[in-house]
Design a protein around this motif. Structure first.
Motif, short mmCIF file in Angstrom:
data_model
loop_
_atom_site.label_atom_id
_atom_site.label_comp_id
_atom_site.label_asym_id
_atom_site.label_seq_id
_atom_site.Cartn_x
_atom_site.Cartn_y
_atom_site.Cartn_z
N MET A 48 0.85 -1.19 0.00
CA MET A 48 0.00 0.00 0.00
C MET A 48 0.88 1.24 0.00
SD MET A 48 -3.10 -0.75 2.69
CE MET A 48 -3.55 0.99 2.63
N LEU A 49 0.62 2.16 -0.92
CA LEU A 49 1.33 3.43 -0.98
C LEU A 49 0.38 4.54 -0.58
CD1 LEU A 49 3.74 5.26 -1.78
CD2 LEU A 49 2.80 5.24 -4.13
N VAL A 50 0.75 5.30 0.45
CA VAL A 50 -0.08 6.39 0.96
C VAL A 50 0.80 7.63 1.17
CG1 VAL A 50 -1.78 4.89 2.07
CG2 VAL A 50 0.26 5.58 3.33
N PRO A 51 0.21 8.83 1.09
CA PRO A 51 1.01 10.03 1.30
C PRO A 51 1.43 10.25 2.75
CG PRO A 51 -1.28 10.61 0.92
CD PRO A 51 -1.16 9.13 0.67
N ASP A 52 0.70 9.64 3.67
CA ASP A 52 0.99 9.74 5.10
C ASP A 52 0.37 8.51 5.75
OD1 ASP A 52 0.17 10.65 8.03
OD2 ASP A 52 1.75 12.03 7.37
N GLU A 53 0.97 8.01 6.83
CA GLU A 53 0.45 6.79 7.45
C GLU A 53 -0.93 6.99 8.06
OE1 GLU A 53 3.18 4.84 10.03
OE2 GLU A 53 4.66 4.51 8.42
N ALA A 54 -1.40 8.24 8.15
CA ALA A 54 -2.77 8.50 8.58
C ALA A 54 -3.77 7.92 7.60
CB ALA A 54 -3.01 10.00 8.74
N PHE A 55 -3.34 7.64 6.37
CA PHE A 55 -4.22 7.06 5.36
C PHE A 55 -4.25 5.53 5.41
CE2 PHE A 55 -3.48 11.30 3.79
CZ PHE A 55 -4.72 11.68 3.28
N ALA A 56 -3.67 4.94 6.43
CA ALA A 56 -3.82 3.50 6.63
C ALA A 56 -5.30 3.17 6.75
CB ALA A 56 -3.07 3.07 7.89
N LEU A 57 -5.67 2.00 6.26
CA LEU A 57 -7.07 1.59 6.30
C LEU A 57 -7.44 1.06 7.68
CD1 LEU A 57 -7.20 -0.12 2.79
CD2 LEU A 57 -8.07 2.17 3.41
N ASP A 58 -8.73 0.80 7.87
CA ASP A 58 -9.21 0.29 9.15
C ASP A 58 -8.46 -1.00 9.52
OD1 ASP A 58 -11.20 -1.55 10.76
OD2 ASP A 58 -11.92 0.51 11.03
N PRO A 59 -8.10 -1.16 10.79
CA PRO A 59 -7.35 -2.36 11.21
C PRO A 59 -8.02 -3.68 10.84
CG PRO A 59 -7.34 -0.72 12.96
CD PRO A 59 -8.27 -0.21 11.90
N ARG A 60 -9.35 -3.69 10.74
CA ARG A 60 -10.02 -4.93 10.36
C ARG A 60 -9.53 -5.41 8.99
NH1 ARG A 60 -16.52 -6.23 9.52
NH2 ARG A 60 -16.19 -8.25 8.52
N TYR A 61 -9.43 -4.49 8.02
CA TYR A 61 -9.06 -4.88 6.66
C TYR A 61 -7.55 -5.02 6.51
CZ TYR A 61 -13.89 -3.72 6.31
OH TYR A 61 -15.25 -3.68 6.55
N MET A 62 -6.80 -4.16 7.16
CA MET A 62 -5.35 -4.31 7.15
C MET A 62 -4.96 -5.63 7.82
SD MET A 62 -3.78 -1.31 6.02
CE MET A 62 -2.39 -0.87 7.05
N GLY A 63 -5.61 -5.92 8.96
CA GLY A 63 -5.31 -7.15 9.68
C GLY A 63 -5.68 -8.39 8.88
N ALA A 64 -6.83 -8.34 8.20
CA ALA A 64 -7.25 -9.48 7.38
C ALA A 64 -6.27 -9.70 6.23
CB ALA A 64 -8.66 -9.25 6.85
N ALA A 65 -5.83 -8.61 5.59
CA ALA A 65 -4.88 -8.74 4.49
C ALA A 65 -3.55 -9.31 4.98
CB ALA A 65 -4.66 -7.38 3.83
N GLU A 66 -3.09 -8.85 6.14
CA GLU A 66 -1.86 -9.41 6.71
C GLU A 66 -2.01 -10.90 7.00
OE1 GLU A 66 -1.30 -6.95 10.11
OE2 GLU A 66 -0.20 -5.39 9.01
N ARG A 67 -3.19 -11.29 7.50
CA ARG A 67 -3.44 -12.69 7.83
C ARG A 67 -3.48 -13.55 6.56
NH1 ARG A 67 -7.73 -11.78 10.11
NH2 ARG A 67 -9.34 -12.62 8.75
N PHE A 68 -4.17 -13.05 5.52
CA PHE A 68 -4.25 -13.81 4.27
C PHE A 68 -2.87 -13.94 3.63
CE2 PHE A 68 -8.82 -12.04 3.83
CZ PHE A 68 -9.31 -13.04 4.65
N CYS A 69 -2.07 -12.87 3.69
CA CYS A 69 -0.72 -12.94 3.14
C CYS A 69 0.12 -13.95 3.92
CB CYS A 69 -0.05 -11.57 3.18
SG CYS A 69 -0.58 -10.44 1.87
N ALA A 70 -0.01 -13.94 5.24
CA ALA A 70 0.74 -14.89 6.06
C ALA A 70 0.35 -16.32 5.71
CB ALA A 70 0.49 -14.61 7.54
#
Length: 334
Positions: A201-223
């Motif tokens: 994910m490329l964002v202009p600032d880390e404030a643009f990180a997505l909700d932890p539910r979706y970031m966490g799910a993506a991290e889990r699926f990648c793992a």
């Protein structure tokens, strides 16, 4: 009975089966899988591709779509439990969902968040209420996720790239005159990670990180797939060697509903438009967008009009994947 509210709850094999069936419908568009069946399409927000593809898809399979403009052509609906309805909405979702269920075989809903309170809106309360009270399957036509777009995106990437496992997928924030819903961004990382891609994910600032539910799910699926998930603000790092680039703009959740305070952070992304120079850093990547898209703001004309752009194929695929989905959820005979 099963709903289609988010791909997070569907396995990769199940999603691939829908995509494979969609390819069959692309080759042979007409059928009788929905003969005698109907779907109610509730639109709380505008639509071009979603409305057309669902309506036409139902027709091509022998079914009937009833398009309801929930912004004015139907009664305003209350969906909170225990609400004292002495002002505003005329009808509660408990009655609306049950009545529609007695008429139709499927209910599909498009309802964007109101940009008021992310803590409440992240629970997707309206479509979740319909899903609780309906007695027929409910389909998400875009709320805080956009699962039908995900299917169309993956179908387009597989058509061009073949097996996507182990390939590098870049979701990049791009400029837009105003903050937008995070739905497509949430969905893009869910689908790419579930299908075994390395997700950046490329964002202009880390404030643009997505909700932890979706970031966490993506991290889990990648793992689970043995791949990597990463977030960066470095343009060169993000684009370097990418096989697929997906463009989307969204608002920073810490400033949800207070967008004027977000302006300095958005300004950091002024140069994030996808152009030839950025694409030259990739591994001859494909590039796409869910549409509608602001040319020369999100993506330069030269990229949109190149062979690398999959946006039109992705949009066409909405028709095919939604036919496969309606067929599956309606329990129709092929």
């Amino acid at each position: 009975m099963r709903h289609f509210l988010s791909t997070e709850d569907w396995s990769r094999d199940e999603l691939q089966s829908l995509i494979d069936r969609a390819r069959a419908y692309r080759e042979s568009p007409l059928g009788n899988a929905l003969k005698g069946k109907s779907i109610a399409l509730l639109f709380f927000n505008p639509s071009l591709r979603t409305r057309t593809s669902f309506d036409l898809g139902a027709y091509q399979l022998g079914g009937h779509a009833i398009v309801l403009d929930a912004r004015g052509s139907t009664w305003p609906v209350e969906f909170e439990e225990g609400a004292v309805m002495d002002d505003g909405p005329e009808e509660h979702v408990k009655e609306a969902a049950r009545v529609l269920s007695s008429y139709v075989d499927l209910i599909a809903i498009r309802a964007f968040p109101k940009f008021e309170d992310w803590t409440a809106e992240r629970e997707d309360p309206l479509i979740q209420a319909y899903a609780r009270h309906a007695t027929v399957p409910v389909i998400n036509m875009e709320t805080i996720v956009h699962p039908c777009q995900e299917l169309a995106m993956m179908m387009a990437m597989q058509d061009r790239m073949g097996d996507v496992r182990g390939k590098d997928f870049l979701l990049t924030w791009v400029p837009h005159p105003k903050p937008l819903n995070t739905a497509v961004a949430n969905s893009a990382i869910l689908m790419a990670s579930k299908f075994g891609m390395n997700v950046r994910m490329l964002v202009p600032d880390e404030a643009f990180a997505l909700d932890p539910r979706y970031m966490g799910a993506a991290e889990r699926f990648c793992a689970d797939a043995g791949t990597q998930f990463s977030l960066t603000t470095n343009v060169k790092e993000a684009y370097s060697g990418a096989d697929a680039v997906y463009a989307k703009s969204w608002g920073a959740l810490p400033f949800y509903g207070k967008w004027e305070e977000e302006a300095p952070l958005r300004a950091k992304g002024a140069g994030f438009m996808i152009d030839d120079a950025k694409m030259a850093m990739t591994n001859n990547a494909v590039v796409s967008h869910c549409l509608p898209m602001r040319r020369n703001v999100k993506i330069a004309d030269s990229v949109v009009d190149s062979d690398a752009f999959l946006g039109l194929q992705e949009a066409e695929n909405r028709l095919h994947v939604q036919k496969a989905l309606m067929e599956s959820l309606a329990g129709a005979e092929r």
